[in-house]
Design a protein around this motif. Structure first.
Motif, PDB file in Angstrom:
ATOM      1  N   GLU A  66       0.845  -1.275  -0.020  1.00  0.00           N
ATOM      2  CA  GLU A  66      -0.074   0.012   0.062  1.00  0.00           C
ATOM      3  C   GLU A  66       0.770   1.386  -0.025  1.00  0.00           C
ATOM      4  N   MET A  67       2.095   1.244   0.909  1.00  0.00           N
ATOM      5  CA  MET A  67       2.754   2.226   0.889  1.00  0.00           C
ATOM      6  C   MET A  67       3.456   2.533  -0.578  1.00  0.00           C
ATOM      7  N   ASP A  68       4.024   1.730  -1.041  1.00  0.00           N
ATOM      8  CA  ASP A  68       4.649   1.779  -2.677  1.00  0.00           C
ATOM      9  C   ASP A  68       3.343   2.202  -3.479  1.00  0.00           C
ATOM     10  N   ALA A  69       2.101   1.950  -3.494  1.00  0.00           N
ATOM     11  CA  ALA A  69       1.351   2.211  -4.453  1.00  0.00           C
ATOM     12  C   ALA A  69       0.695   3.666  -4.202  1.00  0.00           C
ATOM     13  N   GLN A  70       0.907   4.125  -2.945  1.00  0.00           N
ATOM     14  CA  GLN A  70       0.178   5.487  -2.750  1.00  0.00           C
ATOM     15  C   GLN A  70       1.187   6.562  -2.755  1.00  0.00           C
ATOM     16  N   SER A  71       2.493   6.186  -2.476  1.00  0.00           N
ATOM     17  CA  SER A  71       3.563   7.091  -2.165  1.00  0.00           C
ATOM     18  C   SER A  71       4.559   6.772  -3.134  1.00  0.00           C
ATOM     19  N   GLY A  72       4.933   5.747  -3.820  1.00  0.00           N
ATOM     20  CA  GLY A  72       5.953   5.495  -4.375  1.00  0.00           C
ATOM     21  C   GLY A  72       7.421   5.628  -3.958  1.00  0.00           C
ATOM     22  N   ILE A  73       7.685   4.523  -3.377  1.00  0.00           N
ATOM     23  CA  ILE A  73       9.197   4.430  -2.533  1.00  0.00           C
ATOM     24  C   ILE A  73      10.223   4.753  -3.508  1.00  0.00           C
ATOM     25  N   ALA A  74      10.116   4.135  -4.422  1.00  0.00           N
ATOM     26  CA  ALA A  74      11.505   4.484  -5.500  1.00  0.00           C
ATOM     27  C   ALA A  74      10.831   5.436  -6.747  1.00  0.00           C
ATOM     28  N   GLU A  75      11.034   6.467  -6.899  1.00  0.00           N
ATOM     29  CA  GLU A  75      10.725   7.351  -8.042  1.00  0.00           C
ATOM     30  C   GLU A  75      11.698   7.464  -9.023  1.00  0.00           C
ATOM     31  N   PHE A  76      11.249   6.994 -10.530  1.00  0.00           N
ATOM     32  CA  PHE A  76      12.271   7.315 -11.510  1.00  0.00           C
ATOM     33  C   PHE A  76      11.896   8.668 -12.064  1.00  0.00           C
ATOM     34  N   ARG A  77      13.063   9.549 -12.031  1.00  0.00           N
ATOM     35  CA  ARG A  77      13.116  10.797 -12.849  1.00  0.00           C
ATOM     36  C   ARG A  77      13.882  10.880 -14.055  1.00  0.00           C
ATOM     37  N   VAL A  78      13.161  11.456 -14.789  1.00  0.00           N
ATOM     38  CA  VAL A  78      14.385  11.729 -16.274  1.00  0.00           C
ATOM     39  C   VAL A  78      14.868  12.980 -16.057  1.00  0.00           C
ATOM     40  N   ILE A  79      16.094  13.086 -15.861  1.00  0.00           N
ATOM     41  CA  ILE A  79      16.862  14.441 -15.756  1.00  0.00           C
ATOM     42  C   ILE A  79      16.929  15.086 -16.852  1.00  0.00           C
ATOM     43  N   ASP A  80      17.554  14.421 -17.953  1.00  0.00           N
ATOM     44  CA  ASP A  80      17.818  14.777 -19.421  1.00  0.00           C
ATOM     45  C   ASP A  80      17.115  13.645 -20.096  1.00  0.00           C
ATOM     46  N   PRO A  81      16.257  14.138 -20.934  1.00  0.00           N
ATOM     47  CA  PRO A  81      15.663  13.453 -21.891  1.00  0.00           C
ATOM     48  C   PRO A  81      16.402  13.019 -23.081  1.00  0.00           C
ATOM     49  N   PRO A  82      16.153  11.890 -23.745  1.00  0.00           N
ATOM     50  CA  PRO A  82      16.790  11.373 -24.778  1.00  0.00           C
ATOM     51  C   PRO A  82      17.293  12.520 -25.970  1.00  0.00           C
ATOM     52  N   SER A  83      18.492  12.686 -26.254  1.00  0.00           N
ATOM     53  CA  SER A  83      18.788  13.863 -26.994  1.00  0.00           C
ATOM     54  C   SER A  83      19.070  13.409 -28.286  1.00  0.00           C
ATOM     55  N   LEU A  84      18.711  14.418 -29.233  1.00  0.00           N
ATOM     56  CA  LEU A  84      18.867  14.115 -30.715  1.00  0.00           C
ATOM     57  C   LEU A  84      20.307  14.605 -31.356  1.00  0.00           C
ATOM     58  N   PRO A  85      21.163  14.027 -31.426  1.00  0.00           N
ATOM     59  CA  PRO A  85      22.492  14.395 -31.607  1.00  0.00           C
ATOM     60  C   PRO A  85      22.720  15.216 -33.172  1.00  0.00           C
ATOM     61  N   LEU A  86      23.431  16.122 -33.199  1.00  0.00           N
ATOM     62  CA  LEU A  86      23.463  17.012 -34.360  1.00  0.00           C
ATOM     63  C   LEU A  86      24.847  16.831 -34.755  1.00  0.00           C
ATOM     64  N   ARG A  87      26.026  16.502 -33.965  1.00  0.00           N
ATOM     65  CA  ARG A  87      27.315  15.898 -34.401  1.00  0.00           C
ATOM     66  C   ARG A  87      27.664  14.852 -34.104  1.00  0.00           C
ATOM     67  N   PRO A  88      28.384  13.983 -35.206  1.00  0.00           N
ATOM     68  CA  PRO A  88      28.545  12.564 -34.723  1.00  0.00           C
ATOM     69  C   PRO A  88      29.736  12.400 -33.451  1.00  0.00           C
ATOM     70  N   ALA A  89      29.510  11.449 -32.786  1.00  0.00           N
ATOM     71  CA  ALA A  89      30.203  11.117 -31.378  1.00  0.00           C
ATOM     72  C   ALA A  89      31.357  10.217 -31.824  1.00  0.00           C
ATOM     73  N   ALA A  90      31.230   9.432 -33.089  1.00  0.00           N
ATOM     74  CA  ALA A  90      32.223   8.381 -33.552  1.00  0.00           C
ATOM     75  C   ALA A  90      32.317   8.350 -34.991  1.00  0.00           C
ATOM     76  N   PRO A  91      33.394   7.949 -35.438  1.00  0.00           N
ATOM     77  CA  PRO A  91      34.497   7.778 -34.920  1.00  0.00           C
ATOM     78  C   PRO A  91      35.176   8.903 -34.602  1.00  0.00           C
ATOM     79  N   ASN A  92      36.265   8.986 -33.668  1.00  0.00           N
ATOM     80  CA  ASN A  92      37.229  10.342 -33.625  1.00  0.00           C
ATOM     81  C   ASN A  92      38.184  10.256 -34.506  1.00  0.00           C
ATOM     82  N   ARG A  93      38.105  10.978 -35.572  1.00  0.00           N
ATOM     83  CA  ARG A  93      39.039  10.820 -36.737  1.00  0.00           C
ATOM     84  C   ARG A  93      40.434  11.278 -36.534  1.00  0.00           C
ATOM     85  N   VAL A  94      40.285  12.558 -35.719  1.00  0.00           N
ATOM     86  CA  VAL A  94      41.717  12.974 -35.554  1.00  0.00           C
ATOM     87  C   VAL A  94      42.476  12.269 -34.364  1.00  0.00           C
TER      88      VAL A  94
END
Length: 514
Positions: free
Chosen positions: A398-426
């Motif tokens: 009942e405590m989990d259902a009403q209060s949510g002992i563990a709450e998941f919070r999305v701090i940064d939503p999935p990003s849409l990358p504009l620059r490639p992250a790999a490969p590091n050609r340099v």
């Protein structure tokens, strides 16, 4: 040490002879690496940060009442076990990646690529996690990470719910088992008490208390019996030693007593007195009662006349000494009391004999009773503990259902990358340039080992084992010196040009990525 230094110098001299071969290979390898690095496809990385809040106000308030698992440990385990084949298959459906596969082989390759590419990294000790994935398509990478975030949150909630349900089912099953054991133990204990009620006693009395009580009652009954017997003997002696005292032979009829009639007359007179207190003399009941009294007195007179005619001895029995009559009555009562006390004494003696005969069974009965009580107490204690844990689990749900002992919070939503992250050609180009130099040096070393030369007479003598009589030195020549310097400058220029080429390609790749 001198020998090692001499061998090293000799080895370098042998490699120096084939330096142009090494430089040529370096240029070839470097150019090929630059082309390969340039043609490598870009990979875009989408990331998201999720914070799992395991701190709740209810946790300290419900301490001791509700079951509080180690949520931090559970979340850490979840982050390590999230990338599994069932979860990856579910993620493929959630991100619509199954639309791009047409056969099982492609699906298996996609599962393998996702399993290898998905990352769940802990960002510190505060339950902050980073979810990342790299792909050639930036939008697809974003969809995959979004699906992974949803799967992470859903897995955490479902895992807690499944653990709670499994724990409740297990506790319910154990409660049913212990309830059956407790009922069986209660029945065994009840049957044992019924079989040995005489020895175990009732009302909390044990065998010793029962035996002492029976002995006390027996002594009391014997004492009362002796007192009754002594009283009877005394009455008998008095009766045998006392003669009846008779009244005169011509008694007054009013003094003659007939108990049967006198008793009825007394009763009617008492009834008449009660009626006169409520009614007058003319009341029918009063008149009827007086008439009955007169009839009884007349009947008494007739009885007296009849007995007088029968003889004077009848008046002697009627006028017997009242003390004598009371003594006979007391004697009869005493005889009855003696008989009752004798029966009581016999009963208590029988009880005492039965208890003493059962004394040998007492240790065995007590040991069996102690074992039954111990089993019953253990089952009862376990049963009560399980019931308490079940209630704690219910409160936790009942405590989990009403209060949510563990709450998941999305701090940064999935990003849409504009620059490639790999490969590091340099970085790859710099590493490839160094690797190309290493390949050139390796080639010169290999050729020098295939076509060895001797740098001095000592090494020749050591290897061949033959005596060296002398050596011919090279005479310095100005033209040869000029050619040598020109060769050194050319070789140094080749190396410098190679370094500048690597730097220029790296800068170009950096500008292309930026």
């Amino acid at each position: 040490m001198e020998d090692l230094l001499r061998q090293g110098i000799g080895l370098l001299r042998g490699m120096w002879r084939f330096r142009w071969w090494g430089l040529a290979l370096t240029w070839v390898v470097g150019a090929a690496a630059a082309v390969v690095i340039y043609l490598m496809p870009d990979r875009y990385e989408s990331t998201a940060r999720v914070y799992v809040d395991t701190q709740s106000v209810l946790r300290p308030l419900m301490s001791g009442l509700a079951v509080q698992p180690n949520l931090d440990q559970q979340i850490a385990i979840l982050s390590r076990t999230l990338i599994t084949r069932p979860n990856v298959e579910k993620l493929i459906t959630m991100a619509d990646l199954d639309l791009e596969v047409s056969n099982p082989v492609q699906r298996e390759k996609l599962i393998a690529d996702l399993t290898k590419g998905l990352q769940v990294r802990a960002a510190g000790r505060d339950n902050l996690f980073t979810l990342a994935f790299q792909d050639g398509d930036a939008q697809r990478a974003q969809r995959v990470v979004q699906s992974l975030v949803s799967l992470f949150v859903e897995s955490g909630l479902i895992s807690k719910r499944q653990d709670t349900d499994a724990a409740r089912r297990f506790i319910e099953e154990q409660i049913r088992n212990y309830e059956e054991k407790l009922t069986s133990a209660e029945n065994r204990l009840k049957e044992f008490r019924l079989r040995n009620m005489g020895l175990l006693g009732d009302g909390g009395r044990d065998y010793v208390t029962q035996l002492a009580g029976v002995r006390t009652q027996l002594d009391q009954a014997r004492l009362e019996l002796r007192e009754a017997i002594n009283s009877r003997d005394s009455l008998q002696r008095q009766l045998h030693g006392e003669e009846p005292v008779l009244l005169p032979q011509t008694p007054n009829t009013s003094a003659v007593s007939i108990p049967e009639i006198d008793g009825r007359i007394d009763a009617m007179r008492k009834n008449l007195d009660a009626l006169l207190q409520r009614y007058t003399e003319s009341h029918p009941d009063v008149i009827g009662t007086r008439r009955v009294i007169e009839d009884l007195e007349a009947q008494k007179q007739q009885e007296i006349e009849l007995r007088r005619q029968a003889g004077p001895g009848q008046f002697g029995s009627l006028n017997a000494n009242p003390v004598f009559q009371q003594m006979r009555l007391a004697l009869s009562e005493t005889e009855a009391r003696i008989a009752s006390l004798q029966a009581r004494v016999s009963e208590f003696e029988g009880r005492q004999a039965d208890l003493r005969a059962s004394a040998e069974l007492l240790p065995k009965i007590e040991a069996e009773l102690a074992q039954l009580n111990r089993d019953y107490d253990i089952h009862k204690r376990n049963y009560e503990g399980l019931v308490q844990r079940r209630e704690s689990a219910n409160i936790s749900v009942e405590m989990d259902a009403q209060s949510g002992i563990a709450e998941f919070r999305v701090i940064d939503p999935p990003s849409l990358p504009l620059r490639p992250a790999a490969p590091n050609r340099v970085l790859l180009m710099l590493a490839a340039g160094v690797a190309a130099l290493g390949a050139g040096g390796a080639l010169t070393f290999l050729i020098s080992q295939l076509r060895p030369t001797f740098a001095d007479g000592r090494s020749l003598r050591e290897i061949t084992g033959l005596p060296v009589l002398g050596s011919v030195s090279k005479v310095p020549d100005p033209q040869r010196n000029v050619a040598r310097r020109r060769d050194l400058l050319a070789f140094g220029g080749g190396l410098a040009t190679y370094g500048l080429a690597v730097a220029a390609v790296s800068v170009a790749l950096q500008m292309m990525q930026g």
